[in-house]
Design an enzyme around this catalytic site. Structure first.
Site, PDB file in Angstrom:
ATOM      1  N   ASP A  41     -13.233  -5.241  -1.927  1.00  0.00           N
ATOM      2  CA  ASP A  41     -13.111  -5.140  -0.473  1.00  0.00           C
ATOM      3  C   ASP A  41     -14.459  -5.552   0.097  1.00  0.00           C
ATOM      4  OD1 ASP A  41     -10.442  -4.174  -0.390  1.00  0.00           O
ATOM      5  OD2 ASP A  41     -11.171  -2.203  -0.993  1.00  0.00           O
ATOM      6  N   ASP A  44       0.863  -1.178   0.000  1.00  0.00           N
ATOM      7  CA  ASP A  44       0.000   0.000   0.000  1.00  0.00           C
ATOM      8  C   ASP A  44       0.898   1.227   0.000  1.00  0.00           C
ATOM      9  OD1 ASP A  44      -2.174  -1.672   0.159  1.00  0.00           O
ATOM     10  OD2 ASP A  44      -2.420  -1.454   2.324  1.00  0.00           O
TER      11      ASP A  44
END
Length: 263
Positions: free
Chosen positions: A141, A22
């Site tokens: 997600d 990330d």
């Protein structure tokens, strides 16, 4: 060494182990459920480390909101592609086929789409038609919810809950041209309690394309069950960034469990 008979349709192929980085403002960050992000290092250095350890692919997720830092992400991808010779998937903030074109030109091999595809599902087909289905990775997600499948899609890094059934959306996206599913459990993300095996199995049953299991890896014995549940690849972040395990450790555990891995 034979793969487990309970594995997904690509069981005869080697299981892929994929570190996820990330990236915010040019740095790798880590957190739990996308919150309380902490610096975890330089993305190019970490990418090279994981490549040298034997990673099969790398995934970059741009978690930065600003246009200024977006340009930094192109630089990160370009610098990584010069030193790392395995497939690179890049996601986060991709809103158009032109965004995809620029990332591919920077050195990415596959592109993850998430919130923008939910807002405008035609984006999936536009990417697949222009660049090929193999380029388009649907990133999901997902959290538990009151839908037919029991799983709900979230957007904006897991912060916004929708009423969309996750399995139905995955099936639709594959029909539109998505070539791979990156399935991240928001409930398990960063907890190190193990992958959501029910979620993995539900996605495997709904899709003919490869499934990447993400969210929850914390012990070496967490990885093989995800493959046995139907995943073709496993993705993790914090266990690698913290040096808890190396890529080789994970591949060793998978091999010990009867899975085929690249050495």
């Amino acid at each position: 060494m034979a793969a487990s008979a309970a594995s997904g349709p690509s069981a005869q192929l080697a299981v892929r182990v994929i570190p996820c980085l990330d990236v915010a403002a040019g740095r790798v960050v880590k957190g739990v459920n996308f919150l309380d992000l902490q610096d975890a290092g330089d993305p190019v250095e970490l990418a090279r480390l994981y490549y040298e350890q034997g990673a099969d692919e790398l995934t970059f997720l741009d978690v930065t909101a600003t246009v200024e830092d977006r340009s930094t992400m192109y630089d990160v991808v370009s610098a990584t592609a010069e030193q790392v010779f395995i497939p690179l998937t890049v996601g986060g903030g991709v809103r158009s086929a032109d965004d995809v074109a620029r990332l591919l030109a920077s050195g990415a091999d596959k592109i993850g789409v998430n919130s923008a595809a939910i807002a405008r599902p035609d984006l999936v087909g536009e990417i697949a038609d222009r660049f090929g289905a193999q380029v388009c990775v649907l990133s999901l997600d997902i959290t538990r919810g009151d839908t037919e499948s029991g799983f709900v899609v979230t957007t904006h890094g897991g912060r916004t809950r929708t009423t969309i059934d996750a399995v139905a959306w995955a099936r639709e996206a594959v029909e539109r041209g998505a070539g791979e599913l990156l399935v991240n459990s928001i409930d398990a993300d960063g907890t190190r309690d193990g992958f959501d095996l029910e979620l993995v199995a539900a996605m495997r049953a709904a899709s003919r394309v490869p499934v990447i299991a993400s969210g929850g890896a914390g012990e070496l014995d967490h990885f093989a069950p995800a493959i046995e549940a139907g995943a073709d690849a496993v993705l993790a972040a914090s266990v690698f960034h913290s040096r808890r395990f190396t890529i080789g450790d994970v591949k060793g555990a998978l091999a010990d469990a009867g899975q085929v891995v690249r050495r």
